[in-house]
Scaffold this motif. Structure first.
Motif, mmCIF file in Angstrom:
data_model
loop_
_atom_site.group_PDB
_atom_site.id
_atom_site.type_symbol
_atom_site.label_atom_id
_atom_site.label_comp_id
_atom_site.label_asym_id
_atom_site.label_seq_id
_atom_site.Cartn_x
_atom_site.Cartn_y
_atom_site.Cartn_z
ATOM 1 N N PHE A 37 19.085 -24.018 17.833
ATOM 2 C CA PHE A 37 18.740 -23.921 16.516
ATOM 3 C C PHE A 37 17.296 -24.690 15.850
ATOM 4 C CE2 PHE A 37 20.032 -25.928 12.259
ATOM 5 C CZ PHE A 37 20.389 -24.747 11.502
ATOM 6 N N ASP B 253 16.916 -15.649 12.029
ATOM 7 C CA ASP B 253 18.447 -16.486 12.272
ATOM 8 C C ASP B 253 18.380 -16.853 13.772
ATOM 9 O OD1 ASP B 253 19.850 -15.714 10.023
ATOM 10 O OD2 ASP B 253 19.966 -13.605 10.641
ATOM 11 N N VAL C 97 22.245 -17.734 19.328
ATOM 12 C CA VAL C 97 23.150 -18.545 19.976
ATOM 13 C C VAL C 97 23.075 -18.309 21.476
ATOM 14 C CG1 VAL C 97 25.652 -19.199 20.256
ATOM 15 C CG2 VAL C 97 24.744 -18.453 17.900
ATOM 16 N N TYR D 161 25.079 -20.040 12.151
ATOM 17 C CA TYR D 161 24.942 -20.397 13.561
ATOM 18 C C TYR D 161 26.345 -20.603 13.699
ATOM 19 C CZ TYR D 161 22.679 -22.332 17.768
ATOM 20 O OH TYR D 161 22.074 -22.731 18.862
#
Length: 402
Positions: free
Chosen positions: A66, A76, A79, A140
């Motif tokens: 992140f 973005d 993950v 997230y």
């Protein structure tokens, strides 16, 4: 996701924020895991190849991923899929719900955001930029959940497939009629799918209404094998109140048959009668469009499969009718059957056939003349009863001939 306020943060501040967050990622991960375990003591920790708990590794990677994406200016954060898919698989394999896993994730994100907000103040990042950072955290979180759902679905599908395989094996053993399987052995097989061995069972055989027909919703207690050409059901304790209604509702629109209730060891017997009834349905001798209970069709199941034997006995039983015209022979045969079934006189026979009593009386005199005293022999009458009822079931003899 556009983050104009965050984009306006001077690069040195972003780098300072990222450096502090990354330096603390390991300690922050420990704090988060400790809080998670306090709130969710049932959470089972699995050790990874490094010897660390996979949950700790996942939290640390999530924090680092992140922060690194924020520092790089990526739209973005991505993950890390492997770890969180594995978490989802773990929840599925351990029988827990995704709701519990999402609750764990929400707690982790909240704790991480609390520390990020402190770092933001320390570095002097404006509030609007930190608000955008919080929104990115929720995006997230959605990514974490998405990856876990994939793993959860994979585990659920794998478990379902394995349960069906074990269930088919158990059904095969129950219905094979082999004497080598003891109750203990069957019990072990049943325990693998969480099925308790019943004292009695009934076996059903179904006829698919269409190749793509959806499996009947019979519930967990009833074993169902949809892989067979003709699906099979094993119904535990079939005489339990409400069980027959449940099966009837679940099999609406299906044809088939359910064998008699038998002890567990005699499952093959129940299967044999159900298969016999299904053959009669396929031959048009029993109604289609519903699941028949063999105990409701005893006459058909006893007489119709014995056609060769019945037909061989018919000429001897009905010898006197061989010299009578076919139409008259059918009328006399129907009258003879009505007389044997009612054990009454002409009025009872007439009422059963729907003819005038005088007509019935006339036919009974003919029958007496044709058979003589042999008609009074109980064994002869019983044999004639079997032959004539079989003919009536096959549609060869009308109970009310013209």
């Amino acid at each position: 996701m556009s983050r104009p306020a965050w984009s306006a943060v001077p690069k040195p501040k972003v780098e300072r924020f990222a450096a502090i967050a990354l330096a603390e990622s390991a300690d922050l991960a420990q704090v988060i895991l400790r809080e998670i375990r306090s709130d969710f003591p049932e959470l089972r920790l699995v050790q990874g190849e490094s010897g660390e708990p996979m949950a700790l590794v996942g939290i640390r990677r999530a924090i680092e991923g992140f922060v690194q994406h924020l520092a790089s200016g990526a739209a973005d954060p991505r993950v890390p899929p492997e770890v969180f898919q594995e978490f989802g698989r773990g929840e599925g394999l351990n029988g827990r719900s995704l709701d519990s896993l999402q609750a764990v994730y929400r707690l982790g994100v909240r704790l991480a955001w609390r520390r990020f907000a402190e770092i933001g103040q320390q570095v002097d990042i404006a509030a609007p930029a930190m608000y955008e950072l919080a929104e990115s955290g929720f995006v997230y979180l959605d990514g974490l959940v998405e990856q876990s759902v994939r793993g959860y679905a994979e585990a659920a599908a794998r478990q379902a497939s394995e349960r069906l395989r074990l269930q088919r094996q158990l059904i095969d053993r129950l219905l094979s009629g082999q004497r080598g399987d003891t109750v203990h052995t069957l019990g072990e097989r049943a325990a693998r799918i969480g099925w308790e061995l019943p004292a009695t069972i009934a076996v059903g055989v179904l006829i698919r209404p269409a190749r793509e027909a959806v499996a009947p919703a019979v519930g967990q207690g009833i074993l169902l094998d949809m892989e067979s050409e003709q699906p099979r059901m094993v119904i535990p304790e079939p005489d339990t109140a409400g069980r027959a209604d449940l099966v009837r509702r679940a099999t609406t629109g299906w044809s088939g048959a359910i064998g008699p209730s038998v002890p567990l060891a005699a499952a093959a017997t129940s299967l044999r009668w159900a298969e016999t009834a299904v053959r009669l349905i396929e031959d048009g001798l029993l109604p289609q469009g519903e699941v028949q209970h063999c105990t409701d069709r005893t006459e058909e199941l006893v007489l119709l499969p014995s056609r060769e034997l019945i037909d061989a006995a018919a000429p001897r039983c009905l010898t006197p009718l061989q010299d009578v015209a076919p139409a008259q022979a059918r009328r006399l045969a129907a009258t003879l059957l009505a007389w044997i079934e009612t054990s009454g006189g002409a009025p009872d026979v007439a009422n059963r056939l729907g003819v005038h009593p005088q007509t019935a009386r006339y036919r009974l005199r003919q029958i007496r003349e044709l058979w003589g005293d042999a008609i009074d022999d109980p064994d002869r009458r019983f044999e004639m009863l079997l032959v004539l009822r079989a003919q009536r079931l096959r549609g060869e003899l009308s109970a009310t001939p013209d």
